[in-house]
Write a protein that holds these residues in place. Structure first.
Motif, PDB file in Angstrom:
ATOM      1  N   LEU A 101       1.025  -1.284   0.093  1.00  0.00           N
ATOM      2  CA  LEU A 101      -0.013  -0.030   0.151  1.00  0.00           C
ATOM      3  C   LEU A 101       0.865   1.276   0.035  1.00  0.00           C
ATOM      4  N   THR A 102       1.942   1.318   0.774  1.00  0.00           N
ATOM      5  CA  THR A 102       2.844   2.372   0.793  1.00  0.00           C
ATOM      6  C   THR A 102       3.474   2.627  -0.765  1.00  0.00           C
ATOM      7  N   ALA A 103       3.941   1.463  -1.336  1.00  0.00           N
ATOM      8  CA  ALA A 103       4.398   1.912  -2.600  1.00  0.00           C
ATOM      9  C   ALA A 103       3.171   2.354  -3.730  1.00  0.00           C
ATOM     10  N   PHE A 104       1.967   1.803  -3.397  1.00  0.00           N
ATOM     11  CA  PHE A 104       1.115   2.246  -4.298  1.00  0.00           C
ATOM     12  C   PHE A 104       0.599   3.683  -4.047  1.00  0.00           C
ATOM     13  N   TYR A 105       0.379   4.107  -2.531  1.00  0.00           N
ATOM     14  CA  TYR A 105       0.092   5.568  -2.538  1.00  0.00           C
ATOM     15  C   TYR A 105       1.235   6.604  -2.747  1.00  0.00           C
ATOM     16  N   SER A 106       2.323   6.236  -2.557  1.00  0.00           N
ATOM     17  CA  SER A 106       3.623   6.871  -3.031  1.00  0.00           C
ATOM     18  C   SER A 106       3.897   7.299  -4.270  1.00  0.00           C
ATOM     19  N   GLY A 107       3.695   6.133  -5.283  1.00  0.00           N
ATOM     20  CA  GLY A 107       3.491   6.346  -6.670  1.00  0.00           C
ATOM     21  C   GLY A 107       2.440   7.419  -7.047  1.00  0.00           C
ATOM     22  N   ARG A 108       1.246   6.948  -6.476  1.00  0.00           N
ATOM     23  CA  ARG A 108      -0.006   7.908  -6.765  1.00  0.00           C
ATOM     24  C   ARG A 108       0.489   9.121  -6.487  1.00  0.00           C
ATOM     25  N   LEU A 109       1.020   9.501  -5.306  1.00  0.00           N
ATOM     26  CA  LEU A 109       1.328  11.061  -5.058  1.00  0.00           C
ATOM     27  C   LEU A 109       2.227  11.518  -6.311  1.00  0.00           C
TER      28      LEU A 109
ATOM     29  N   HIS B 101      18.996 -13.164   9.891  1.00  0.00           N
ATOM     30  CA  HIS B 101      19.884 -13.429   8.751  1.00  0.00           C
ATOM     31  C   HIS B 101      19.832 -14.832   8.175  1.00  0.00           C
ATOM     32  N   GLU B 102      18.817 -15.517   9.033  1.00  0.00           N
ATOM     33  CA  GLU B 102      18.669 -16.919   8.316  1.00  0.00           C
ATOM     34  C   GLU B 102      17.273 -17.542   8.032  1.00  0.00           C
ATOM     35  N   VAL B 103      16.587 -16.061   7.630  1.00  0.00           N
ATOM     36  CA  VAL B 103      15.155 -16.315   7.086  1.00  0.00           C
ATOM     37  C   VAL B 103      15.094 -16.823   5.679  1.00  0.00           C
ATOM     38  N   PRO B 104      14.136 -17.663   5.411  1.00  0.00           N
ATOM     39  CA  PRO B 104      13.817 -18.065   3.917  1.00  0.00           C
ATOM     40  C   PRO B 104      14.311 -16.862   2.774  1.00  0.00           C
ATOM     41  N   PHE B 105      14.602 -17.414   1.724  1.00  0.00           N
ATOM     42  CA  PHE B 105      15.177 -16.381   0.622  1.00  0.00           C
ATOM     43  C   PHE B 105      13.830 -15.653   0.285  1.00  0.00           C
ATOM     44  N   LEU B 106      12.506 -16.247   0.250  1.00  0.00           N
ATOM     45  CA  LEU B 106      11.495 -15.570  -0.046  1.00  0.00           C
ATOM     46  C   LEU B 106      10.795 -14.609   0.818  1.00  0.00           C
ATOM     47  N   VAL B 107      11.445 -14.859   2.042  1.00  0.00           N
ATOM     48  CA  VAL B 107      10.999 -13.533   3.060  1.00  0.00           C
ATOM     49  C   VAL B 107      12.001 -12.589   2.730  1.00  0.00           C
ATOM     50  N   LYS B 108      13.011 -12.833   2.516  1.00  0.00           N
ATOM     51  CA  LYS B 108      14.240 -11.557   2.028  1.00  0.00           C
ATOM     52  C   LYS B 108      13.581 -10.903   0.755  1.00  0.00           C
ATOM     53  N   LEU B 109      13.067 -11.616  -0.227  1.00  0.00           N
ATOM     54  CA  LEU B 109      12.487 -11.164  -1.268  1.00  0.00           C
ATOM     55  C   LEU B 109      11.168 -10.407  -1.244  1.00  0.00           C
ATOM     56  N   ALA B 110      10.584 -10.701  -0.210  1.00  0.00           N
ATOM     57  CA  ALA B 110       9.079 -10.246  -0.169  1.00  0.00           C
ATOM     58  C   ALA B 110       8.765  -8.720  -0.260  1.00  0.00           C
ATOM     59  N   PRO B 111       9.751  -7.899   0.491  1.00  0.00           N
ATOM     60  CA  PRO B 111       9.486  -6.598   0.571  1.00  0.00           C
ATOM     61  C   PRO B 111       9.651  -5.864  -0.804  1.00  0.00           C
ATOM     62  N   THR B 112      10.882  -6.462  -1.471  1.00  0.00           N
ATOM     63  CA  THR B 112      11.097  -5.902  -2.927  1.00  0.00           C
ATOM     64  C   THR B 112       9.844  -6.057  -3.725  1.00  0.00           C
ATOM     65  N   LEU B 113       9.268  -7.570  -3.697  1.00  0.00           N
ATOM     66  CA  LEU B 113       8.077  -7.807  -4.486  1.00  0.00           C
ATOM     67  C   LEU B 113       7.019  -6.862  -4.044  1.00  0.00           C
ATOM     68  N   ALA B 114       6.961  -6.647  -2.771  1.00  0.00           N
ATOM     69  CA  ALA B 114       5.664  -5.694  -2.403  1.00  0.00           C
ATOM     70  C   ALA B 114       5.894  -4.382  -2.940  1.00  0.00           C
ATOM     71  N   MET B 115       7.125  -3.825  -2.781  1.00  0.00           N
ATOM     72  CA  MET B 115       7.347  -2.696  -3.580  1.00  0.00           C
ATOM     73  C   MET B 115       7.136  -2.525  -5.059  1.00  0.00           C
ATOM     74  N   ALA B 116       7.681  -3.280  -5.744  1.00  0.00           N
ATOM     75  CA  ALA B 116       7.214  -3.514  -7.054  1.00  0.00           C
ATOM     76  C   ALA B 116       5.802  -3.698  -7.518  1.00  0.00           C
ATOM     77  N   THR B 117       5.257  -4.373  -6.715  1.00  0.00           N
ATOM     78  CA  THR B 117       3.540  -4.269  -7.041  1.00  0.00           C
ATOM     79  C   THR B 117       2.852  -3.340  -6.850  1.00  0.00           C
ATOM     80  N   GLY B 118       3.325  -2.627  -5.742  1.00  0.00           N
ATOM     81  CA  GLY B 118       2.546  -1.371  -5.524  1.00  0.00           C
ATOM     82  C   GLY B 118       2.674  -0.214  -6.299  1.00  0.00           C
TER      83      GLY B 118
END
Length: 641
Positions: free
Chosen positions: A430-438, A510-527
């Protein structure tokens, strides 16, 4: 001496501009306050190089209070945490001061404005350098008073006065909780000094106190009461309603309050009291839930707002939620890391918005903007940098700190860590979406502004754009420079932040799964992708979606109806109760039988007495005769008998 100059330079500037503003004039007040802020900021940078990672020490100021065995010294606590906070507050405030020279150039009360800015900065420095709870409370309340003055700076506007009063009253609710927390600390530890509280906290684990006949864990209750104070200052869900209205103040005020200073005080308080919170897991669970809920709530409201400053304000509220749930899951270092990076890109966004408003002749509604990218190119570029840092674009400051928070939430053993992770991830979209909207509504597409306004659109002067460039550099580099804050061994903090023996979240993240590390970037790109689709590719789509989801859109546009709910629950009953006490109690009883009753009785008695003054001698002679008979009778039958 370095830290005394750092802390007291803004106070000197406030006193000179406030007391001698008429003699100094606008330019003199600007030079004095900005010059002293440059001195303070320079000292804070020097302090970074000298004291990061070093053991804590104190800089004595004076003996403050001494009543019997109760003694409070006024001293500055210098450790890694306070050094980081002093740098953030002084550095960002310095460039907000400089920016204000251009933004407030035509205001009628320039010395007063700069005096308030410097006073606010001093109070915040008092808060972050406090060595005991009384000094913290002094800075805490001082920041509240200064924010009231700044939000209501344009006091001829009823909306500004109402916003200032609202901020003051809502913060009083939180501050009452803080005051109770301070009192309970003294009751439990017989001291309000940090050193004593932190050293003895473990010894009081499991201890209970009686409250209204009920037994409660002492440390948990202290942590919760302190958190109530933090909720008010940092605008967490329930005590957040003052934050958007604070936009009534000048834009530099918005940047100062929402970026590096007032709203981060609550996060600092929780991190400072990490030795207590580590022993109160129930309180940490509450911090986690409130923080995650706030992050999601504010992000949903930001989707529907059209005032450019209000969108950024709700973004602040959301990012503060991230900082709190980072502390709640035990990653205090990640919360302070995000506090530091957020200060740069959020101040950049607010000041960039001020540059847009300045160019658009005070227009703030994004529906009446568009097509500004070619007309204010520096502002456009700087705001994109701030936006990318906010949404967590790889390599920017927000990327490092926000990703660290989400990874810590996943790795934590807090009972609500997954609640925080998933709501934090949804808020990232949502942050990425409303920031892009602005950005798209403001700078891209066809202009929707008045043609006469567009003819006069121009870039801001260098005194406003140079601070934008400096803050943009911080928004790009702060993440790289601050990665050491996440040191899993805690050596970087040198004891300024304490984690318990069972808290291994900085290791585990530092030992979380790769998808967890990738998730914020995917969320940003989606928004960002969705905002481009909605506002650039298919500009008619937002209206269609809003129409199809009208109830939901209305709910979000009205900010979940919190203001209406509080009006129903608190404001109206208070007014009814006030009228009852006013008309029934004050007027009907106190005035009727008090001053008004006495006055009426005196007037009636006087009127009757006046009737005796007829002016006829025989009336007076008759009265004298009656008096004589009464006196003789009194003597004969009472005294003589």
């Amino acid at each position: 001496m370095l830290h005394l100059v750092l802390v007291f330079s803004p106070l000197l500037g406030a006193l000179l501009a406030g007391l001698f503003g008429r003699r100094l004039g606008d330019r003199g007040a600007q030079l004095v306050t900005c010059g002293l802020m440059v001195v303070s900021a320079t000292c804070s940078v020097i302090g970074l190089f000298l004291h990061l990672g070093e053991p804590a020490f104190k800089v004595p100021v004076l003996r403050w209070i001494e009543v019997g065995s109760f003694q409070v010294d006024w001293a500055l606590r210098v450790d890694t945490l306070s050094t980081v906070m002093m740098f953030v507050v002084s550095f960002v405030s310095c460039f907000i001061h400089i920016y204000s020279i251009g933004y407030m150039a035509h205001d009628a009360s320039v010395p007063r404005f700069f005096a308030y800015l410097s006073l606010f900065t001093f109070m915040m420095l008092m808060l972050v350098t406090s060595d005991n709870l009384l000094q913290l409370y002094f800075g805490w309340e001082g920041v509240g008073v200064a924010s009231y003055l700044l939000i209501g700076f344009w006091y001829t506007r009823p909306s500004a006065c109402a916003a200032a009063i609202k901020a003051f009253i809502v913060n009083r609710v939180g501050d009452f909780g803080l005051a109770l927390g301070v009192a309970l600390c003294f009751f439990v530890f017989d001291s309000i000094a940090y050193d004593v509280i932190f050293a003895e906290a473990a010894g009081h684990a499991g201890e209970t106190v009686q409250v209204f006949g009920l037994s409660a864990d002492a440390l948990t209750l202290i942590a919760l009461l302190l958190f109530v104070g933090a909720m008010g200052k940092s605008a967490q869900l329930g005590l957040h309603t003052w934050l958007p209205d604070a936009m009534e103040g000048p834009t530099p005020v918005s940047a100062l309050i929402h970026a590096a200073t007032m709203v981060t005080a609550g996060v600092f308080l929780v991190a400072r009291f990490s030795p207590v919170y580590e022993l109160a897991p129930a309180a940490l669970a509450v911090v986690t839930v409130v923080g995650a809920s706030t992050a999601f709530f504010a992000a949903t409201v930001g989707l529907t707002q059209f005032d450019i400053k209000r969108v950024i304000a709700y973004s602040t509220c959301s990012q503060l939620g991230y900082m709190f749930f980072a502390c709640g899951v035990g990653a205090y270092a990640a919360g302070i890391f995000h506090l530091m990076t957020h200060a740069f890109f959020k101040a950049l966004l607010f000041l960039g918005a001020g540059s847009v408003i300045h160019a658009m002749s005070d227009e703030q509604d994004m529906r009446r903007m568009g097509g500004l990218a070619d007309k204010i190119k520096i502002t456009y570029a700087m705001m994109w940098i701030g936006t990318l840092a906010l949404v967590g674009f790889p390599g920017t400051a927000g990327f490092f700190s926000k990703d660290a928070i989400l990874e810590a939430a996943w790795a934590s053993h807090n009972a609500f860590h997954l609640y925080a992770f998933w709501l934090g991830l949804a808020a990232a979209v949502l942050t990425a979406f409303y920031s892009g909207r602005l950005m798209f509504l403001t700078f891209h597409g066809e202009s929707r502004a008045d043609p006469h306004v567009m003819e006069h659109v121009h870039e801001s002067p260098p005194v406003m754009t140079v601070p934008l460039v400096v803050l943009a550099v911080g928004a790009l580099l702060a993440g790289w420079l601050g990665k050491g804050m996440l040191d899993a061994e805690g050596a970087w903090w040198a004891g300024a932040i304490v984690t318990g023996p069972d808290n291994h979240v900085l290791h585990a993240m530092h030992e979380v799964p790769f998808l967890v590390k990738l998730a914020p970037t995917l969320a940003m790109a989606t928004g960002l992708g969705l905002s481009w689709l909605f506002y650039v590719k298919m500009p008619d789509l937002p209206e269609r979606v809003a129409t199809a989801l009208r109830p939901l859109h209305t709910f979000l546009y009205n900010k979940w109806y919190f203001d209406e709910l509080y009006d129903f629950l608190f404001v109206r009953p208070a007014l009814v109760l006030g009228r009852i006490f006013w008309q029934g109690g004050d007027v009907g009883i106190i005035d009727r039988f008090g001053p008004d009753g006495v006055a009426r009785t005196a007037l009636a008695g006087g009127a009757r007495t006046v009737r005796l003054q007829t002016g006829y001698v025989y009336h007076y002679a008759f009265a004298m005769l009656i008096g004589l008979v009464l006196l003789v009778g009194l003597y004969l039958f009472v005294i003589g008998g």
